[in-house]
Design a protein around this motif. Structure first.
Motif, short mmCIF file in Angstrom:
data_model
loop_
_atom_site.label_atom_id
_atom_site.label_comp_id
_atom_site.label_asym_id
_atom_site.label_seq_id
_atom_site.Cartn_x
_atom_site.Cartn_y
_atom_site.Cartn_z
N GLN A 18 0.83 -1.19 0.00
CA GLN A 18 0.00 0.00 0.00
C GLN A 18 0.87 1.24 0.00
OE1 GLN A 18 -2.63 -0.43 3.42
NE2 GLN A 18 -4.25 -1.10 2.03
N LYS A 19 0.34 2.29 -0.62
CA LYS A 19 1.05 3.57 -0.70
C LYS A 19 0.22 4.63 0.02
CE LYS A 19 3.18 6.68 -3.98
NZ LYS A 19 3.51 6.91 -5.37
N ASN A 20 0.91 5.49 0.77
CA ASN A 20 0.24 6.59 1.44
C ASN A 20 0.06 7.71 0.42
OD1 ASN A 20 -0.73 8.53 3.18
ND2 ASN A 20 0.82 8.16 4.74
N ASN A 32 -4.93 12.16 4.02
CA ASN A 32 -3.97 11.09 3.76
C ASN A 32 -4.66 9.75 3.99
OD1 ASN A 32 -1.76 12.63 3.10
ND2 ASN A 32 -0.98 12.70 5.19
N TRP A 34 -4.22 5.21 3.05
CA TRP A 34 -3.47 4.11 2.46
C TRP A 34 -4.29 3.53 1.32
CZ3 TRP A 34 1.45 3.52 3.53
CH2 TRP A 34 1.94 3.99 4.74
N THR A 35 -3.70 3.45 0.14
CA THR A 35 -4.39 2.86 -1.01
C THR A 35 -3.56 1.69 -1.53
OG1 THR A 35 -3.28 4.41 -2.51
CG2 THR A 35 -5.45 5.05 -1.70
N TYR A 37 -1.45 -0.33 -3.82
CA TYR A 37 -0.56 0.12 -4.88
C TYR A 37 -0.16 -1.04 -5.80
CZ TYR A 37 3.76 1.79 -7.04
OH TYR A 37 4.74 2.12 -7.94
N HIS A 81 6.60 5.93 2.69
CA HIS A 81 5.37 6.05 1.93
C HIS A 81 4.68 4.72 1.63
CE1 HIS A 81 7.74 9.70 0.93
NE2 HIS A 81 6.58 10.26 1.24
N TYR A 82 5.24 3.61 2.05
CA TYR A 82 4.68 2.30 1.72
C TYR A 82 4.58 1.43 2.97
CZ TYR A 82 5.83 3.67 -3.05
OH TYR A 82 5.92 4.33 -4.25
N ARG A 83 3.64 0.46 2.92
CA ARG A 83 3.52 -0.56 3.95
C ARG A 83 2.99 -1.83 3.28
NH1 ARG A 83 -1.73 1.14 7.64
NH2 ARG A 83 -3.32 0.68 6.06
N THR A 90 -0.92 -5.82 9.21
CA THR A 90 -0.33 -4.64 8.59
C THR A 90 1.11 -4.54 9.08
OG1 THR A 90 -2.48 -3.54 8.63
CG2 THR A 90 -0.55 -2.16 8.31
N ASN A 92 4.78 -2.44 8.94
CA ASN A 92 5.56 -1.25 8.59
C ASN A 92 6.91 -1.69 8.05
OD1 ASN A 92 3.67 0.68 9.34
ND2 ASN A 92 4.37 0.66 11.47
#
Length: 119
Positions: A18-20, A32, A34-35, A37, A81-83, A90, A92
């Protein structure tokens, strides 16, 4: 040929990266969020360790090292910017190793942030 098949076969766990990003909510406010990616198969290597805290409590921390095949979508991945979503949890991103920039494998070390329910 068998060696190459064996190498590809070890990437057997599905992960979603996912990208913020800044998105608009239903009232057109910029927030902001999380989508999703990129989704791919990865090799996941997990381990847990206990970290002693003050006052004799122990905190269990789960760290996972993911190996994914190199691709253009992941060439600029970073830990801010990613997770990663994996098995309902989830994670980090702690560090990213491009494996000597050979464009073959990326190793992503991550730490469990929140455990969810596996779908």
């Amino acid at each position: 040929m068998d060696e190459k098949r064996r190498e590809i076969a070890r990437f057997n766990e599905r992960i979603t990266i996912q990208k913020n990003a800044v998105v608009s909510d239903r009232l057109q406010n910029r927030v902001n969020a999380w989508t999703d990616y990129y989704s791919c198969y990865a090799y996941a290597s997990t381990y847990q360790f206990d970290e002693e805290q003050p006052k004799e409590t122990t905190k269990t921390e789960q760290t996972v090292s993911f190996e994914v095949r190199w691709c253009h979508e992941l060439r600029n991945i970073d830990s801010i910017h990613y997770r990663i979503l994996f098995n309902g949890g989830t994670y980090n991103i702690i560090s990213i190793d491009m494996m000597n920039y050979q464009r073959r494998i990326i190793r992503i070390r991550s730490k469990l942030e929140k455990q969810g329910v596996k779908p």
